[in-house]
Design an enzyme around this catalytic site. Sequence first.
Site, PDB file in Angstrom:
ATOM      1  N   HIS A 137      -2.028  -5.745   1.776  1.00  0.00           N
ATOM      2  CA  HIS A 137      -3.489  -6.219   1.679  1.00  0.00           C
ATOM      3  C   HIS A 137      -3.145  -7.539   0.944  1.00  0.00           C
ATOM      4  CE1 HIS A 137      -7.325  -7.493   0.156  1.00  0.00           C
ATOM      5  NE2 HIS A 137      -6.677  -7.850  -1.083  1.00  0.00           N
ATOM      6  N   ARG A 181      -1.294 -14.553   4.806  1.00  0.00           N
ATOM      7  CA  ARG A 181      -2.083 -13.731   5.714  1.00  0.00           C
ATOM      8  C   ARG A 181      -1.314 -13.893   6.998  1.00  0.00           C
ATOM      9  NH1 ARG A 181      -6.555 -11.560   4.090  1.00  0.00           N
ATOM     10  NH2 ARG A 181      -7.519 -11.543   6.148  1.00  0.00           N
ATOM     11  N   GLU A 202      -9.353 -10.783  -7.782  1.00  0.00           N
ATOM     12  CA  GLU A 202      -8.134  -9.683  -7.375  1.00  0.00           C
ATOM     13  C   GLU A 202      -7.166  -9.710  -8.324  1.00  0.00           C
ATOM     14  OE1 GLU A 202      -9.278  -9.244  -2.752  1.00  0.00           O
ATOM     15  OE2 GLU A 202      -7.434  -9.965  -3.257  1.00  0.00           O
ATOM     16  N   PHE A 224     -15.690   4.030   6.629  1.00  0.00           N
ATOM     17  CA  PHE A 224     -14.239   4.327   6.293  1.00  0.00           C
ATOM     18  C   PHE A 224     -14.059   4.144   4.736  1.00  0.00           C
ATOM     19  CE2 PHE A 224     -14.482  -0.151   7.692  1.00  0.00           C
ATOM     20  CZ  PHE A 224     -13.924  -0.810   6.624  1.00  0.00           C
ATOM     21  N   ASN A 239      -1.909   0.206   6.955  1.00  0.00           N
ATOM     22  CA  ASN A 239      -1.192  -1.124   7.620  1.00  0.00           C
ATOM     23  C   ASN A 239      -0.286  -1.941   6.421  1.00  0.00           C
ATOM     24  OD1 ASN A 239      -3.185  -2.442   5.442  1.00  0.00           O
ATOM     25  ND2 ASN A 239      -4.619  -2.807   7.245  1.00  0.00           N
ATOM     26  N   LYS A 297       0.981  -1.190   0.045  1.00  0.00           N
ATOM     27  CA  LYS A 297       0.034   0.149  -0.101  1.00  0.00           C
ATOM     28  C   LYS A 297       0.945   1.296   0.231  1.00  0.00           C
ATOM     29  CE  LYS A 297      -4.072  -2.224   2.288  1.00  0.00           C
ATOM     30  NZ  LYS A 297      -4.890  -2.073   3.434  1.00  0.00           N
ATOM     31  N   TYR A 307     -12.390  -2.324  -3.422  1.00  0.00           N
ATOM     32  CA  TYR A 307     -12.999  -2.414  -2.251  1.00  0.00           C
ATOM     33  C   TYR A 307     -14.368  -2.228  -2.051  1.00  0.00           C
ATOM     34  CZ  TYR A 307      -8.246  -2.004  -0.573  1.00  0.00           C
ATOM     35  OH  TYR A 307      -7.055  -2.298  -0.024  1.00  0.00           O
TER      36      TYR A 307
END
Length: 140
Positions: A117, A87, A128, A59, A114, A11, A51
């Site tokens: 993703h 993950r 994705e 958010f 964070n 990100k 998203y």
Amino acid sequence: MAVERTFSILKPDATERNLTGAINAMIEKAGLRIVAQKRVRITKEQAEQFYSVHKARPFFGELVEFMISAPVVVQVLEGEGAIARYRDVMGATDPSKAADNTIRKTHAKSIGENSVHGSDSPENAAIEIAQFFSGNEIVG
């Protein structure tokens, strides 16, 4: 365990701090291969589509704006149990709750920033990956 593919995004908070190499090293140390990777600037439309599952959440707008604020690195990772393995190496969304030596514990700035993703299921991984890569861009 079967070899599978998962999707990853490094990100804006990670790319702005030049953490691509450090994060890639953590990914590879976890036994995953990076079989496709490119640095892109995603559009507002791409971020909203990506998203869309969060569209009704408060958010959503902030998330979209964050994701288009700077370049990101999109990736396809491959390995045994790649989805669960990635993950695990990402760590909890909240870096204060993430396990030591995970990407988020090591590099994330906050719950919102964070750093990474990762897909949460084989179905989402396929969707994705297809959003950002064509078949000939994935070489593994």
